[in-house]
Design a protein around this motif. Structure first.
Motif, PDB file in Angstrom:
ATOM      1  N   LEU A 234       0.823  -1.197   0.000  1.00 28.78           N
ATOM      2  CA  LEU A 234       0.000   0.000   0.000  1.00 28.78           C
ATOM      3  C   LEU A 234       0.864   1.256   0.000  1.00 28.78           C
ATOM      4  O   LEU A 234       0.572   2.225  -0.717  1.00 28.78           O
ATOM      5  N   ASN A 235       1.934   1.256   0.773  1.00 31.91           N
ATOM      6  CA  ASN A 235       2.839   2.407   0.795  1.00 31.91           C
ATOM      7  C   ASN A 235       3.471   2.640  -0.575  1.00 31.91           C
ATOM      8  O   ASN A 235       3.681   3.782  -0.992  1.00 31.91           O
ATOM      9  N   ARG A 236       3.783   1.553  -1.286  1.00 32.81           N
ATOM     10  CA  ARG A 236       4.380   1.680  -2.610  1.00 32.81           C
ATOM     11  C   ARG A 236       3.418   2.321  -3.603  1.00 32.81           C
ATOM     12  O   ARG A 236       3.806   3.152  -4.428  1.00 32.81           O
ATOM     13  N   HIS A 237       2.155   1.907  -3.550  1.00 32.44           N
ATOM     14  CA  HIS A 237       1.206   2.277  -4.595  1.00 32.44           C
ATOM     15  C   HIS A 237       0.314   3.455  -4.229  1.00 32.44           C
ATOM     16  O   HIS A 237      -0.367   3.993  -5.098  1.00 32.44           O
ATOM     17  N   GLN A 238       0.325   3.861  -2.991  1.00 31.11           N
ATOM     18  CA  GLN A 238      -0.568   4.929  -2.552  1.00 31.11           C
ATOM     19  C   GLN A 238      -0.407   6.210  -3.366  1.00 31.11           C
ATOM     20  O   GLN A 238      -1.416   6.845  -3.715  1.00 31.11           O
ATOM     21  N   PRO A 239       0.813   6.638  -3.726  1.00 35.06           N
ATOM     22  CA  PRO A 239       0.928   7.874  -4.514  1.00 35.06           C
ATOM     23  C   PRO A 239       0.193   7.824  -5.846  1.00 35.06           C
ATOM     24  O   PRO A 239      -0.274   8.858  -6.340  1.00 35.06           O
ATOM     25  N   ASP A 240       0.056   6.631  -6.446  1.00 29.94           N
ATOM     26  CA  ASP A 240      -0.622   6.515  -7.736  1.00 29.94           C
ATOM     27  C   ASP A 240      -2.137   6.629  -7.611  1.00 29.94           C
ATOM     28  O   ASP A 240      -2.834   6.772  -8.621  1.00 29.94           O
ATOM     29  N   PHE A 241      -2.636   6.570  -6.384  1.00 30.25           N
ATOM     30  CA  PHE A 241      -4.078   6.615  -6.166  1.00 30.25           C
ATOM     31  C   PHE A 241      -4.493   7.849  -5.357  1.00 30.25           C
ATOM     32  O   PHE A 241      -5.519   7.834  -4.690  1.00 30.25           O
ATOM     33  N   HIS A 242      -3.704   8.921  -5.461  1.00 33.18           N
ATOM     34  CA  HIS A 242      -4.001  10.113  -4.657  1.00 33.18           C
ATOM     35  C   HIS A 242      -5.345  10.742  -5.042  1.00 33.18           C
ATOM     36  O   HIS A 242      -5.934  11.474  -4.243  1.00 33.18           O
ATOM     37  N   LYS A 243      -5.820  10.447  -6.251  1.00 36.53           N
ATOM     38  CA  LYS A 243      -7.126  10.971  -6.668  1.00 36.53           C
ATOM     39  C   LYS A 243      -8.283  10.100  -6.175  1.00 36.53           C
ATOM     40  O   LYS A 243      -9.445  10.415  -6.446  1.00 36.53           O
ATOM     41  N   HIS A 244      -7.954   9.028  -5.482  1.00 39.97           N
ATOM     42  CA  HIS A 244      -8.984   8.098  -4.990  1.00 39.97           C
ATOM     43  C   HIS A 244      -8.788   7.846  -3.495  1.00 39.97           C
ATOM     44  O   HIS A 244      -8.452   6.737  -3.073  1.00 39.97           O
ATOM     45  N   PRO A 245      -8.969   8.891  -2.680  1.00 40.26           N
ATOM     46  CA  PRO A 245      -8.725   8.740  -1.235  1.00 40.26           C
ATOM     47  C   PRO A 245      -9.632   7.700  -0.577  1.00 40.26           C
ATOM     48  O   PRO A 245      -9.226   7.052   0.389  1.00 40.26           O
ATOM     49  N   ALA A 246     -10.851   7.514  -1.091  1.00 41.44           N
ATOM     50  CA  ALA A 246     -11.750   6.525  -0.494  1.00 41.44           C
ATOM     51  C   ALA A 246     -11.180   5.127  -0.616  1.00 41.44           C
ATOM     52  O   ALA A 246     -11.301   4.307   0.309  1.00 41.44           O
ATOM     53  N   ALA A 247     -10.543   4.842  -1.754  1.00 39.55           N
ATOM     54  CA  ALA A 247      -9.935   3.521  -1.943  1.00 39.55           C
ATOM     55  C   ALA A 247      -8.767   3.322  -0.991  1.00 39.55           C
ATOM     56  O   ALA A 247      -8.587   2.234  -0.416  1.00 39.55           O
TER      57      ALA A 247
END
Length: 304
Positions: A234-247
């Protein structure tokens, strides 16, 4: 024309289950081009049994490795095949007869897709059904009326609905993603699906096409390793999903709840309560509040 599909089965001391898994491959209404069983350091007679089976089934191939783990075993098989598609099966799971056909029929009409997975059924050692995977994940329910359809990568971050034994993936996409990360102690499958889903469309099929065996005697420490690995992923991929905070919050809630349950089993009620409160902070739900209340009672009651 025969579809270019390779079945990959890692196996370590699973001779009690492997014949049933392979039998479900032989019974497929759409046959695979080749099957690779990676015998990962088994000492239960798997090596000898596979040699006899290879004389019966010309499509069966095997490779002996020495305890490298599932990720490296799967990577080894992927490197050995030239098939366009890889279908994964764990040695203690089984496919329904139309599993490969149902996926292939969808994929030939979706040439842009690189990953397809199906629903699956949890079963106990007696073969009794427990619950299907998609029903277990509440947020995934909104996708069900739309299936088969594309699933957004943020949904796969929020809820790890993909069972490895249900996956058919394009070999090129797997190789582009670097295969299974052998540095992770667990959950390398989840990260690989995330990588592919971020690069290519992913399709989910609503029907159960696989039975997932819930084997007794699971090792508690293995669960902790998986939670630690999921946190790293999750720490690795979290920056790629910054537009999806709910996820992101859903994924954090799921991981924190897992830690809470693990520490509760270890009777470390204070630490369990901390993680339960973190889970509630990420995603509020009434059941979580009740669990937190029970943990507070257990924590107070356990004090000398």
């Amino acid at each position: 024309m025969e579809p270019s599909i390779c079945v990959v089965i890692p196996s370590h001391n699973c001779l009690d289950y492997l014949p049933r898994a392979l039998n479900s491959v032989w019974k497929q209404s759409l046959p695979a081009r080749e099957i690779w069983v990676i015998d990962d350091g088994s000492d239960d007679g798997t090596t000898e049994w596979l040699q006899t089976q290879k004389m019966i089934h010309p499509k069966l191939n095997s490779l002996r490795l020495e305890g490298v783990g599932c990720s490296a075993a799967r990577n080894a098989a992927i490197a050995l095949t030239q098939c366009d598609w890889i279908a994964f099966l764990d040695a203690d799971d089984t496919w329904h007869p139309d599993k490969l056909r149902s996926q292939w029929q969808v994929l030939v009409n979706r040439p842009d897709a690189a990953l397809c997975f199906t629903n699956y059924m949890h079963i106990n050692p007696e073969g009794e059904q427990i619950i299907d995977c998609f029903s277990f994940w509440p947020e995934f329910q909104r996708y069900l009326p739309l299936l088969p359809n594309y699933v957004a990568p943020q949904q796969l971050l929020a809820e790890n609905v993909i069972g490895t034994s249900t996956v058919m993936a394009r070999r090129q996409a797997i190789e582009e993603a670097g295969g299974f990360d052998t540095r992770l102690a667990s959950a390398s499958d989840w990260e690989l699906w995330l990588k592919i889903a971020k690069a290519y469309p992913t399709i989910a099929l609503p029907d159960c096409q696989c039975d997932y065996l819930m084997r007794p005697g699971s090792i508690s420490m293995a669960r902790l390793k998986r939670l630690n690995a999921m946190t790293e992923i999750l720490n690795r991929h979290q920056p790629d999903f910054h537009k999806h905070p709910a996820a992101i919050h859903s994924a954090l809630a799921r991981i924190n709840l897992g830690y809470a349950e693990w520490y509760q089993e270890q009777r470390e009620f204070g630490r369990a309560l901390v993680f339960q409160l973190k889970a509630l902070w990420n995603r509020y739900d009434n059941r979580g509040v009740k669990r937190a209340g029970r943990l507070m009672i257990q924590m107070v009651s356990s004090r000398p």
